[in-house]
Design a protein around this motif. Sequence first.
Motif, short mmCIF file in Angstrom:
data_model
loop_
_atom_site.label_atom_id
_atom_site.label_comp_id
_atom_site.label_asym_id
_atom_site.label_seq_id
_atom_site.Cartn_x
_atom_site.Cartn_y
_atom_site.Cartn_z
N ARG A 108 -6.22 4.53 -13.23
CA ARG A 108 -6.80 5.10 -12.01
C ARG A 108 -5.48 3.80 -11.76
O ARG A 108 -5.25 3.12 -11.95
CB ARG A 108 -7.92 3.75 -12.22
N GLU A 109 -5.54 4.43 -10.11
CA GLU A 109 -4.24 3.80 -9.32
C GLU A 109 -4.90 2.50 -8.65
O GLU A 109 -5.99 2.71 -8.16
CB GLU A 109 -3.83 4.61 -8.61
N LEU A 110 -4.02 1.35 -8.15
CA LEU A 110 -4.53 0.18 -7.28
C LEU A 110 -3.21 0.26 -6.82
O LEU A 110 -1.96 0.27 -7.12
CB LEU A 110 -4.66 -1.42 -8.05
N ARG A 111 -2.77 0.09 -5.71
CA ARG A 111 -1.85 0.00 -4.15
C ARG A 111 -1.66 -1.55 -4.41
O ARG A 111 -3.19 -2.64 -3.61
CB ARG A 111 -2.10 0.74 -3.24
N HIS A 112 -0.91 -1.94 -3.79
CA HIS A 112 -0.53 -3.21 -3.67
C HIS A 112 1.07 -2.96 -2.79
O HIS A 112 1.31 -2.25 -2.20
CB HIS A 112 0.00 -4.15 -4.67
N GLN A 113 1.07 -3.81 -2.20
CA GLN A 113 2.38 -3.99 -0.80
C GLN A 113 3.85 -2.70 -0.94
O GLN A 113 4.28 -2.34 -0.77
CB GLN A 113 3.26 -5.43 -0.25
N THR A 114 3.73 -3.66 -2.46
CA THR A 114 5.24 -2.92 -2.41
C THR A 114 5.86 -2.47 -4.36
O THR A 114 6.47 -2.03 -4.60
CB THR A 114 6.70 -3.97 -2.45
N ALA A 115 4.09 -2.53 -4.66
CA ALA A 115 4.10 -1.80 -6.10
C ALA A 115 2.77 -1.16 -6.12
O ALA A 115 1.97 -1.19 -5.35
CB ALA A 115 4.51 -2.32 -7.29
N ASN A 116 2.78 0.15 -7.02
CA ASN A 116 1.69 0.92 -7.53
C ASN A 116 1.21 0.30 -9.08
O ASN A 116 2.23 0.34 -9.59
CB ASN A 116 2.39 2.19 -7.22
N TRP A 117 -0.08 0.36 -8.80
CA TRP A 117 -0.67 -0.33 -10.24
C TRP A 117 -1.37 0.77 -10.89
O TRP A 117 -1.90 1.13 -10.24
CB TRP A 117 -0.86 -2.15 -10.56
#
Length: 153
Positions: free
Chosen positions: A141-150
């Motif tokens: 599952r995707e979690l988005r962060h300021q400069t990167a995707n997790w």
Amino acid sequence: GFASVWFANRYPNAKIIAVEPDPSNAAVLRKNVDPYPNVRVIEGAVWWENTTVALDDQGDKSGIQVRAGDGGVRAMTIPELAGTSKIDILKLDVEGAEKELFEHDPAWLANVGVLMIELHDRFRPGCSKALYSALIRHDFRELRHQTANWYVK
């Protein structure tokens, strides 16, 4: 080497492998992680096959990209680096090489718990498409962060 130092401090019992293709950056990385016995530095590049690749310097050391071609830089696959071990956290910032990395059947994703990645479609169009096409075959599952995707299982 900032991420390697951060992970070494945050997870002192973790085995950390830091891969750096540029010799001068690798030297700085070695110096920065010297106090951390759980960090292993490998001078080389992450790639979809075990081969050699060429480096393209974009004008500053933070923008060095790898490309197919015999440039004398050792390139290794994720399985070569990690073996068959489970990878709790895989942080990838490979300046566009993620396109090739994920286009070629990344079965090794089955061993990854968390994938932290910076995508570089601005350098190599198709990076995001290659990643998402690979992830669809795995339960992330995707979690988005300021400069990167997790991507987390």
